[in-house]
Motif scaffolding. Structure first.
Motif, PDB file in Angstrom:
ATOM      1  N   ALA A   1       0.827  -1.215   0.000  1.00 36.89           N
ATOM      2  CA  ALA A   1       0.000   0.000   0.000  1.00 36.89           C
ATOM      3  C   ALA A   1       0.857   1.260   0.000  1.00 36.89           C
ATOM      4  O   ALA A   1       0.466   2.282  -0.572  1.00 36.89           O
ATOM      5  N   ILE A   2       2.011   1.206   0.636  1.00 32.65           N
ATOM      6  CA  ILE A   2       2.909   2.366   0.650  1.00 32.65           C
ATOM      7  C   ILE A   2       3.342   2.717  -0.770  1.00 32.65           C
ATOM      8  O   ILE A   2       3.370   3.895  -1.161  1.00 32.65           O
ATOM      9  N   TYR A   3       3.658   1.702  -1.558  1.00 33.76           N
ATOM     10  CA  TYR A   3       4.037   1.966  -2.953  1.00 33.76           C
ATOM     11  C   TYR A   3       2.841   2.516  -3.733  1.00 33.76           C
ATOM     12  O   TYR A   3       2.974   3.461  -4.525  1.00 33.76           O
ATOM     13  N   ASP A   4       1.670   1.945  -3.502  1.00 28.62           N
ATOM     14  CA  ASP A   4       0.472   2.393  -4.205  1.00 28.62           C
ATOM     15  C   ASP A   4       0.140   3.843  -3.860  1.00 28.62           C
ATOM     16  O   ASP A   4      -0.437   4.564  -4.688  1.00 28.62           O
ATOM     17  N   ALA A   5       0.514   4.289  -2.665  1.00 29.73           N
ATOM     18  CA  ALA A   5       0.267   5.672  -2.240  1.00 29.73           C
ATOM     19  C   ALA A   5       1.285   6.651  -2.811  1.00 29.73           C
ATOM     20  O   ALA A   5       1.188   7.864  -2.558  1.00 29.73           O
ATOM     21  N   GLY A   6       2.260   6.136  -3.578  1.00 29.93           N
ATOM     22  CA  GLY A   6       3.278   7.007  -4.156  1.00 29.93           C
ATOM     23  C   GLY A   6       4.595   6.967  -3.427  1.00 29.93           C
ATOM     24  O   GLY A   6       5.523   7.712  -3.771  1.00 29.93           O
ATOM     25  N   GLY A   7       4.697   6.094  -2.415  1.00 29.01           N
ATOM     26  CA  GLY A   7       5.931   5.981  -1.659  1.00 29.01           C
ATOM     27  C   GLY A   7       6.931   5.049  -2.314  1.00 29.01           C
ATOM     28  O   GLY A   7       6.709   4.545  -3.421  1.00 29.01           O
ATOM     29  N   PRO A   8       8.033   4.775  -1.647  1.00 27.35           N
ATOM     30  CA  PRO A   8       9.067   3.910  -2.217  1.00 27.35           C
ATOM     31  C   PRO A   8       8.665   2.443  -2.190  1.00 27.35           C
ATOM     32  O   PRO A   8       7.775   2.049  -1.442  1.00 27.35           O
ATOM     33  N   ARG A   9       9.314   1.651  -3.005  1.00 28.72           N
ATOM     34  CA  ARG A   9       9.158   0.204  -2.935  1.00 28.72           C
ATOM     35  C   ARG A   9       9.994  -0.293  -1.761  1.00 28.72           C
ATOM     36  O   ARG A   9      11.205  -0.113  -1.729  1.00 28.72           O
ATOM     37  N   ILE A  10       9.358  -0.914  -0.797  1.00 28.16           N
ATOM     38  CA  ILE A  10      10.046  -1.378   0.407  1.00 28.16           C
ATOM     39  C   ILE A  10      10.561  -2.795   0.165  1.00 28.16           C
ATOM     40  O   ILE A  10       9.781  -3.720  -0.039  1.00 28.16           O
ATOM     41  N   ARG A  11      11.875  -2.942   0.195  1.00 31.45           N
ATOM     42  CA  ARG A  11      12.479  -4.262  -0.007  1.00 31.45           C
ATOM     43  C   ARG A  11      13.304  -4.706   1.202  1.00 31.45           C
ATOM     44  O   ARG A  11      13.963  -5.747   1.139  1.00 31.45           O
ATOM     45  N   SER A  12      13.280  -3.927   2.254  1.00 29.62           N
ATOM     46  CA  SER A  12      13.971  -4.317   3.488  1.00 29.62           C
ATOM     47  C   SER A  12      13.230  -3.701   4.663  1.00 29.62           C
ATOM     48  O   SER A  12      12.568  -2.663   4.529  1.00 29.62           O
ATOM     49  N   LEU A  13      13.304  -4.339   5.788  1.00 28.16           N
ATOM     50  CA  LEU A  13      12.663  -3.847   7.012  1.00 28.16           C
ATOM     51  C   LEU A  13      13.727  -3.374   7.991  1.00 28.16           C
ATOM     52  O   LEU A  13      14.876  -3.788   7.927  1.00 28.16           O
ATOM     53  N   PRO A  14      13.345  -2.458   8.906  1.00 28.15           N
ATOM     54  CA  PRO A  14      12.008  -1.908   9.146  1.00 28.15           C
ATOM     55  C   PRO A  14      11.761  -0.630   8.345  1.00 28.15           C
ATOM     56  O   PRO A  14      12.679  -0.063   7.753  1.00 28.15           O
ATOM     57  N   LEU A  15      10.512  -0.167   8.370  1.00 30.72           N
ATOM     58  CA  LEU A  15      10.168   1.060   7.679  1.00 30.72           C
ATOM     59  C   LEU A  15      10.876   2.272   8.260  1.00 30.72           C
ATOM     60  O   LEU A  15      11.119   3.256   7.559  1.00 30.72           O
ATOM     61  N   SER A  16      11.199   2.214   9.547  1.00 29.57           N
ATOM     62  CA  SER A  16      11.868   3.351  10.180  1.00 29.57           C
ATOM     63  C   SER A  16      13.257   3.596   9.605  1.00 29.57           C
ATOM     64  O   SER A  16      13.847   4.648   9.860  1.00 29.57           O
ATOM     65  N   ASP A  17      13.785   2.677   8.802  1.00 27.34           N
ATOM     66  CA  ASP A  17      15.059   2.888   8.115  1.00 27.34           C
ATOM     67  C   ASP A  17      14.882   3.581   6.765  1.00 27.34           C
ATOM     68  O   ASP A  17      15.863   3.900   6.104  1.00 27.34           O
ATOM     69  N   HIS A  18      13.628   3.772   6.340  1.00 28.41           N
ATOM     70  CA  HIS A  18      13.370   4.273   4.989  1.00 28.41           C
ATOM     71  C   HIS A  18      12.839   5.699   5.013  1.00 28.41           C
ATOM     72  O   HIS A  18      12.229   6.142   5.983  1.00 28.41           O
ATOM     73  N   VAL A  19      13.058   6.385   3.886  1.00 25.52           N
ATOM     74  CA  VAL A  19      12.461   7.690   3.658  1.00 25.52           C
ATOM     75  C   VAL A  19      11.118   7.469   2.972  1.00 25.52           C
ATOM     76  O   VAL A  19      11.078   6.952   1.851  1.00 25.52           O
ATOM     77  N   LEU A  20      10.048   7.833   3.612  1.00 27.16           N
ATOM     78  CA  LEU A  20       8.723   7.575   3.062  1.00 27.16           C
ATOM     79  C   LEU A  20       8.180   8.783   2.305  1.00 27.16           C
ATOM     80  O   LEU A  20       6.985   9.070   2.325  1.00 27.16           O
ATOM     81  N   SER A  21       9.076   9.516   1.636  1.00 25.33           N
ATOM     82  CA  SER A  21       8.637  10.594   0.760  1.00 25.33           C
ATOM     83  C   SER A  21       8.066  10.002  -0.516  1.00 25.33           C
ATOM     84  O   SER A  21       8.227   8.815  -0.798  1.00 25.33           O
ATOM     85  N   PHE A  22       7.407  10.829  -1.289  1.00 26.97           N
ATOM     86  CA  PHE A  22       6.838  10.350  -2.544  1.00 26.97           C
ATOM     87  C   PHE A  22       7.936  10.069  -3.556  1.00 26.97           C
ATOM     88  O   PHE A  22       8.989  10.715  -3.573  1.00 26.97           O
ATOM     89  N   ARG A  23       7.663   9.099  -4.434  1.00 30.18           N
ATOM     90  CA  ARG A  23       8.616   8.769  -5.493  1.00 30.18           C
ATOM     91  C   ARG A  23       8.764   9.936  -6.467  1.00 30.18           C
ATOM     92  O   ARG A  23       7.877  10.774  -6.607  1.00 30.18           O
ATOM     93  N   LYS A  24       9.881   9.919  -7.171  1.00 26.11           N
ATOM     94  CA  LYS A  24      10.069  10.881  -8.251  1.00 26.11           C
ATOM     95  C   LYS A  24       9.073  10.603  -9.367  1.00 26.11           C
ATOM     96  O   LYS A  24       8.516   9.507  -9.477  1.00 26.11           O
ATOM     97  N   GLN A  25       8.871  11.555 -10.216  1.00 21.92           N
ATOM     98  CA  GLN A  25       7.889  11.398 -11.285  1.00 21.92           C
ATOM     99  C   GLN A  25       8.263  10.304 -12.271  1.00 21.92           C
ATOM    100  O   GLN A  25       7.406   9.739 -12.944  1.00 21.92           O
ATOM    101  N   ASP A  26       9.574   9.996 -12.362  1.00 21.78           N
ATOM    102  CA  ASP A  26       9.981   8.925 -13.271  1.00 21.78           C
ATOM    103  C   ASP A  26       9.785   7.541 -12.661  1.00 21.78           C
ATOM    104  O   ASP A  26      10.126   6.525 -13.262  1.00 21.78           O
TER     105      ASP A  26
END
Length: 759
Positions: A721-746
């Motif tokens: 759902a995070i990816y569907d909302a425009g966030g990054p593709r999460i391929r490692s845990l936990p989420l607290s290690d990731h930047v949950l900003s929106f993806r670039k337009q590309d």
């Protein structure tokens, strides 16, 4: 006013009005006298003179509610009056002497209902028949003319005999052979399947229930333990004289490395991963023992893992993932099909060490005297704890009494019993006194038994229509039993696939955690599957339905009928969860939906439940995440108690959110970095989803476990759902290690920035 929370709750309960079903806690008392005219029937129940009934529960209650659900099962066939039930935990020594009369006593894999539903129904029906036979002899009526109701036998004409009145005579009647016993028609159930309130609900919420940490014995001493700070390390020396004059200190005990007990029955893959050297300080209070231990000079030999870190371990796994590994599942022609693919997608997913973090601290009370050894411990495997205690004490099993209290959270961590061995070693060193050994939270985090750190490398091929024609997965994990079912037991069948799996030695000994290998692999498998749907421009549900094709099941597959039934169940729960979650309705910008469906079978003919989940999330574009809605539809076979099942699913949802947000244990110089909850967060009410819908499928199938199934699918749906909302593709845990900003337009990963703590 100087008091603690539990004392306050007890004082409140003492002046509160209301009806409470007492929960008998024989395991937590020095003695639990029974009236001389109480009667044991067939090991499972004890009839009391007042017609109350003690039901023996052959499992640990770690919060999953088996005290209630298993009581419902036996009481159904025995026709007990519900308010007369006084549950108590089984005695491992009795089970040993009577050749495993309690059938299955390890609390693991959500197998309580699965493995005990039929045995406890049969036991209840056999005891009922014994009571009827005794009543017939006493009254002169034929057994066929009698019936049972609410802990009584109803005679022709309306007369009654209580169970207590005929129990003594019934105890001398041989239990009838199962072939001669008729079980109830499910249409006549009055307890099984009913939303009966948990027997332990009021005692838990008022602080009256006794856990292992609550054991309080006359003259009790306290012990606090420190183990080697590096896994595999050895104790060199300690200076006992440095703390000899500290207030309350009784002594210092050297605890030798050795067995920690099987972490599951041997037939189910149980293995003893061992424990390291340790030092214990014994004092007249926990705080004095803790303070003295901190002051005790200890020298350790750190051993082979002195310079190991999570980074070095993961680098080794990644390196190995670049080389071929043993094939554990293969079908079709992967090499040929991937070469013909219209598009090839590749990705690496990884899973860190994690900690189960049960709320109740690890503890064990041991008392060795001339009469033998008594032990009290919150454990998921009391039978093995009893065996380990006897071996450690050097006593025959019959001289060891193991008392099982309620358990304040297990989640797999308490399948290991090394703390029992430690407490018994301390009791041997200081005999004649009961000693309660307690681990600090720092010790629990530093010396956990985690699931394995894992790298999962994927490669898949799509044809021109976006169909998955080839699937490859190479998995390298740390110390663990064979968990190849995680990557290999996909919900669907791909015509051309190859699964490779290997394990390497890592510092920590292995431990089970809620969701077992499915928690590690379902979100990785289905996260990558979600990537394939995006690459093909397909709706993830459409891809699921395409893959969940009965025609894809190989015709020569052993248990093909089970596999087809499995797919039908998954399609049904997936379709239903999409209906109640309104899957096809798009969300506004910054909001997204994810979906997952799976069962939890370890092999082709394994009996399991099936569940599907949709999760909705919102991203604020600055690193903030809100879980808005969680929907779960579950088919777990016959439901013993819908309220208990719902509670289990809801608990699994919050567990999944915590695991996804914060789950990570890291090593540096062989030592665990996280020390307490200030270093390892858990989901609070502010981060927990408050909009939860759980729907249970009515079924006549054999009951399946429910304690773990929602964890992997909710994690998967949440991360997708995070990816569907425009966030990054999460391929490692936990989420607290990731930047949950929106993806670039590309479509590339998130914009540069720092991970947000505002999750």
């Amino acid at each position: 006013m100087n008091t603690d929370r539990r004392s306050l709750l007890k004082s409140i309960a003492a002046v509160s009005a209301g009806v409470v079903f007492p929960v008998t806690m024989t395991g937590c008392r020095v003695a639990d006298p029974k009236p001389s005219d109480s009667v044991e029937l067939f090991s499972w129940v004890v009839m009391m003179p007042d017609n109350t009934v003690r039901i023996r529960i052959p499992q640990s209650d770690i919060g999953q509610g088996v005290v209630t659900t298993l009581s419902q099962v036996l009481a159904e066939e025995l026709d007990l009056k519900w308010s007369s039930i006084r549950p108590e935990f089984f005695d491992p020594l009795t089970n040993l002497k009577r050749n495993n009369v309690y059938v299955y006593t390890c609390t693991e894999s959500s197998w309580s209902a699965d493995r005990l539903f039929n045995p406890m129904r049969m036991a209840g029906a056999q005891i009922r028949q014994m009571l009827l036979t005794a009543a017939a002899r006493r009254s002169g009526f034929d057994v066929a003319d009698l019936r049972t109701e609410e802990s009584s036998i109803i005679l022709p004409g309306g007369g009654r005999q209580s169970y207590a009145e005929v129990a003594s005579a019934a105890s001398h009647i041989a239990p009838p052979h199962p072939s001669r016993v008729k079980l109830k028609d499910p249409a006549d159930y009055r307890l099984i399947g009913k939303p009966i309130k948990r027997l332990d609900l009021v005692p838990k919420t008022t602080g009256k229930l006794e856990y292992g940490i609550d054991v309080d014995l006359p003259g009790m001493l306290y012990a606090v333990v420190q183990q080697s700070p590096v896994y595999g390390g050895k104790l060199v020396s300690f200076d006992e004289q440095a703390i000899a004059k500290m207030p309350g200190v009784v002594g210092v005990v050297r605890i030798a490395a050795g067995p920690c007990g099987l972490n599951g029955p041997l037939a189910d893959g149980g293995e003893d991963y061992g424990m390291d050297d340790a030092v214990a300080v014994v004092a007249d209070s926990f705080w004095r023992a803790r303070k003295a231990l901190l002051a005790l000079p200890i020298e350790w030999d750190d051993g082979e893992f002195a310079h190991t870190s999570s980074e070095s371990i993961m680098a080794d796994l990644v390196s190995r993932a670049g080389r071929p590994q043993p094939v554990v599942r293969e079908a079709g022609d992967f090499a040929g099909s991937i070469g013909r693919a219209h598009r090839v997608i590749e990705a690496d997913y990884s899973y860190p060490f994690m900690d189960a973090m049960p709320l109740e601290p690890i503890n064990c009370t041991a008392w060795l005297n001339s009469d033998g050894l008594q032990v009290w411990a919150s454990t998921q495997f009391a039978q093995e704890a009893h065996r380990l205690a006897a071996v450690t004490a050097g006593l025959p099993p019959e001289r060891v009494q193991f008392n099982l209290p309620y358990v304040g959270g297990g989640f797999g961590r308490r399948c290991q019993n090394e703390y029992v061995s430690q407490a018994v070693q301390i009791a041997k060193a200081i005999p004649g006194k009961p000693i309660k050994m307690i681990w600090t939270r720092e010790e629990m985090m530093a010396r956990g038994y985690p699931p394995p750190i894992t790298i999962s490398r994927f490669k898949a091929g799509l044809d021109e229509k976006g169909n998955v024609i080839a699937w490859f997965n190479r998995v390298i994990s740390g110390t663990a039993p064979d968990q190849s079912y995680g990557p290999a037991r996909l919900p669907h069948y791909v015509p051309n696939l190859r699964i490779e799996y290997a394990r390497v030695k890592t510092p920590q000994p292995f431990g089970w955690m809620r969701g077992v290998a499915f928690t590690q692999h379902v979100w990785m498998n289905q996260g990558f599957q979600d990537e394939l749907a995006v690459a093909a421009g397909r709706d993830p549900v459409d891809l699921y339905m395409d893959l969940l094709d009965e025609g894809s099941v190989p015709t020569d597959l052993k248990g093909r009928d089970v596999a087809i039934r499995r797919i039908r169940h998954m399609r049904a729960v997936l379709k239903r969860v999409c209906q109640i979650a309104d899957w096809e309705t798009p969300l506004s910008q910054g909001r997204g939906k994810g979906v997952s469906v799976s069962d939890f079978s370890y092999w082709d003919t394994y009996h399991t439940g099936t569940a599907s989940s949709v999760v909705e999330v919102t991203l604020d574009g600055k690193g903030g995440l809100r879980v808005d809605h969680v929907y779960v539809v579950m088919n777990c076979g016959r439901i013993l108690n819908p309220e208990v099942v719902r509670g289990q699913v809801e608990g699994s949802i919050f567990w999944a959110i915590t695991t996804a947000l914060y789950g990570k244990i890291t090593l540096k110089d062989g030592r665990v970095v996280q020390r307490n909850f200030q270093d390892h967060n858990v989901a609070r009410l502010a981060t927990a989803c408050r909009n939860i819908v759980v729907e249970l499928v009515e079924s006549d199938d054999h009951p399946a476990g429910v304690g773990e199934d929602a964890v992997p699918i909710v994690m998967t749906a949440m991360l997708n759902a995070i990816y569907d909302a425009g966030g990054p593709r999460i391929r490692s845990l936990p989420l607290s290690d990731h930047v949950l900003s929106f993806r670039k337009q590309d479509g590339s990963d998130a914009l540069p920035g720092k991970p947000s703590g505002n999750l």
